[in-house]
Design a protein around this motif. Structure first.
Motif, PDB file in Angstrom:
ATOM      1  N   ALA A  23       0.831  -1.206   0.000  1.00 62.69           N
ATOM      2  CA  ALA A  23       0.000   0.000   0.000  1.00 62.69           C
ATOM      3  C   ALA A  23       0.866   1.257   0.000  1.00 62.69           C
ATOM      4  O   ALA A  23       0.608   2.211  -0.741  1.00 62.69           O
ATOM      5  CB  ALA A  23      -0.927  -0.013   1.220  1.00 62.69           C
ATOM      6  N   LEU A  24       1.887   1.258   0.838  1.00 59.83           N
ATOM      7  CA  LEU A  24       2.765   2.424   0.906  1.00 59.83           C
ATOM      8  C   LEU A  24       3.476   2.659  -0.416  1.00 59.83           C
ATOM      9  O   LEU A  24       3.604   3.792  -0.890  1.00 59.83           O
ATOM     10  CB  LEU A  24       3.782   2.242   2.030  1.00 59.83           C
ATOM     11  CG  LEU A  24       3.241   2.344   3.461  1.00 59.83           C
ATOM     12  CD1 LEU A  24       4.309   1.912   4.461  1.00 59.83           C
ATOM     13  CD2 LEU A  24       2.778   3.763   3.764  1.00 59.83           C
ATOM     14  N   GLU A  25       3.953   1.588  -1.036  1.00 65.30           N
ATOM     15  CA  GLU A  25       4.665   1.720  -2.302  1.00 65.30           C
ATOM     16  C   GLU A  25       3.743   2.206  -3.412  1.00 65.30           C
ATOM     17  O   GLU A  25       4.192   2.836  -4.375  1.00 65.30           O
ATOM     18  CB  GLU A  25       5.305   0.387  -2.677  1.00 65.30           C
ATOM     19  CG  GLU A  25       6.475   0.008  -1.758  1.00 65.30           C
ATOM     20  CD  GLU A  25       7.029  -1.377  -2.046  1.00 65.30           C
ATOM     21  OE1 GLU A  25       6.240  -2.235  -2.493  1.00 65.30           O
ATOM     22  OE2 GLU A  25       8.235  -1.592  -1.832  1.00 65.30           O
ATOM     23  N   ALA A  26       2.422   1.923  -3.250  1.00 68.55           N
ATOM     24  CA  ALA A  26       1.447   2.365  -4.247  1.00 68.55           C
ATOM     25  C   ALA A  26       0.978   3.793  -3.999  1.00 68.55           C
ATOM     26  O   ALA A  26       0.190   4.332  -4.778  1.00 68.55           O
ATOM     27  CB  ALA A  26       0.249   1.418  -4.247  1.00 68.55           C
ATOM     28  N   GLY A  27       1.441   4.392  -2.898  1.00 65.52           N
ATOM     29  CA  GLY A  27       1.075   5.769  -2.605  1.00 65.52           C
ATOM     30  C   GLY A  27      -0.130   5.925  -1.701  1.00 65.52           C
ATOM     31  O   GLY A  27      -0.595   7.052  -1.476  1.00 65.52           O
ATOM     32  N   ASP A  28      -0.663   4.821  -1.169  1.00 62.70           N
ATOM     33  CA  ASP A  28      -1.783   4.898  -0.236  1.00 62.70           C
ATOM     34  C   ASP A  28      -1.272   5.202   1.173  1.00 62.70           C
ATOM     35  O   ASP A  28      -0.075   5.082   1.456  1.00 62.70           O
ATOM     36  CB  ASP A  28      -2.573   3.588  -0.220  1.00 62.70           C
ATOM     37  CG  ASP A  28      -3.353   3.366  -1.512  1.00 62.70           C
ATOM     38  OD1 ASP A  28      -3.578   4.354  -2.239  1.00 62.70           O
ATOM     39  OD2 ASP A  28      -3.723   2.212  -1.795  1.00 62.70           O
ATOM     40  N   THR A  29      -2.190   5.563   2.051  1.00 66.20           N
ATOM     41  CA  THR A  29      -1.839   5.892   3.432  1.00 66.20           C
ATOM     42  C   THR A  29      -1.958   4.664   4.324  1.00 66.20           C
ATOM     43  O   THR A  29      -2.928   3.909   4.230  1.00 66.20           O
ATOM     44  CB  THR A  29      -2.770   7.000   3.967  1.00 66.20           C
ATOM     45  OG1 THR A  29      -2.542   8.195   3.222  1.00 66.20           O
ATOM     46  CG2 THR A  29      -2.508   7.273   5.446  1.00 66.20           C
TER      47      THR A  29
END
Length: 334
Positions: A256-262
């Motif tokens: 999720a973090l790598e995809a730009g999500d919080t």
């Protein structure tokens, strides 16, 4: 790196709500903080997560029974308990508007998600809404409409807020999907809700949040959080208890973090002695190191929170926990 709270604070009076609001507005402001509507569930069922959310829903009538909240199935006047829940929330938001009308940072509100409501609210003839496919759909759709209206109300009350976040509280979701929610008799379990249906109900509500101009997050401080499902349903942020993440959960959080999500990490304990901010900073950095993530790269998507709500804490510990999340976020932002 930012900091916020889960929502709840200790206390059982309106004065306790006012004090919680003062803590939030004093600590969770500026670029490093996300303010939020405090919850003080000790004031009774109308102030707790389920009652507070039912107070928002105009399409369904509910009242309090000895076993908890139950839909009435009638189309007459709104039941007294639901009117009281609605009135108390309006009173709380009036206090928020008065004190935070010039708030320019991000701001968050919390509502119970469709699956936690379905697992806790009863049908007119008894047993949970979870037992009835049609009732589950009706509840989720009514909640989507109510949340959109709630975002509009907050936008009017906080016109200067840079960003509004809506946090769906779904502590019961893993149990719902595992078929682990007891029936009314206590001798059986409700049927498993499979991922497509679980996702669909969440999609309706999360899409309503986004269409209303807010950012949809989901909070689940339980083991086996289905992060991929939540993100697939439209959650732009997921709030988890770091201590409850297993290997699969850690991998999903990294994705999720790598995809730009919080990812909002619950790191400050809600019971026992509170650790130092240095120890908490080191814990977050170790976690990122295990995942092979650079804090400078993903720091913008990380939010620091308590492990769960603070309703069971003392007032002093709740204040200290809120101070800690702000201090940790500031240190990690470097």
């Amino acid at each position: 790196m930012r900091a916020t709270g889960i929502g709840s604070f200790p206390g059982d009076t309106q004065r306790d709500y006012d004090e919680a609001l003062a803590v939030v507005l004093g600590e969770l402001t500026g670029d490093e903080g996300i303010g939020h509507v405090p919850e003080v569930p000790g004031r009774g069922a109308i102030a707790a997560m389920t009652g507070r959310t039912l107070g928002l829903i105009a399409e369904l009538d509910a009242d309090l029974q000895p076993g908890g909240w139950r839909l009435t199935g009638s189309s007459g006047a709104t039941p007294l308990d639901q009117r009281r829940a609605r009135s108390l929330l309006a009173q709380d938001l009036d206090a928020l508007e008065e004190r935070a009308s010039g708030h320019t940072g991000s701001f968050k509100t919390q509502v119970a998600g469709p699956w936690t409501l379905a697992a806790t609210v009863e049908r007119p003839r008894g047993d949970k809404l979870l037992a009835d496919h049609g009732a589950r759909r009706e509840l989720a759709q009514a909640l989507a409409e109510a949340v959109a209206d709630h975002v509009g109300d907050l936008r009017r009350r906080l016109p200067a807020a840079a960003e509004l976040v809506v946090q769906l509280d779904e502590p019961a979701l893993p149990a719902v999907m595992a078929g682990a929610v007891p029936t009314a008799s206590g001798f059986g379990k409700h049927r498993t809700i499979h991922p497509p249906e679980a996702s669909e109900a969440l999609e309706w509500v999360l899409a309503a949040v986004r269409d209303a101009g807010a950012v949809p997050w989901v909070h689940c401080c339980a083991p086996d959080v289905p992060l991929a499902l939540l993100r697939g349903a439209g959650a732009a942020g997921v709030m988890v208890d770091l201590a409850l993440l297993d290997a699969d959960g850690m991998d999903a959080a990294a994705e999720a973090l790598e995809a730009g999500d919080t990812i909002a990490l619950g790191v400050v304990p809600t019971s026992g002695a509170l650790p130092s901010d240095k120890a908490l900073v080191e814990r977050v950095l170790r976690w990122l190191d295990v995942l092979g993530l650079d804090p400078e790269v993903v720091g913008g998507q990380l939010v620091v929170t308590p492990a769960c709500g603070l309703a069971g804490s003392t007032a002093a510990d709740a204040r200290r926990a809120t101070e800690l999340v702000r201090s940790v976020a500031r240190s990690l932002a470097g």
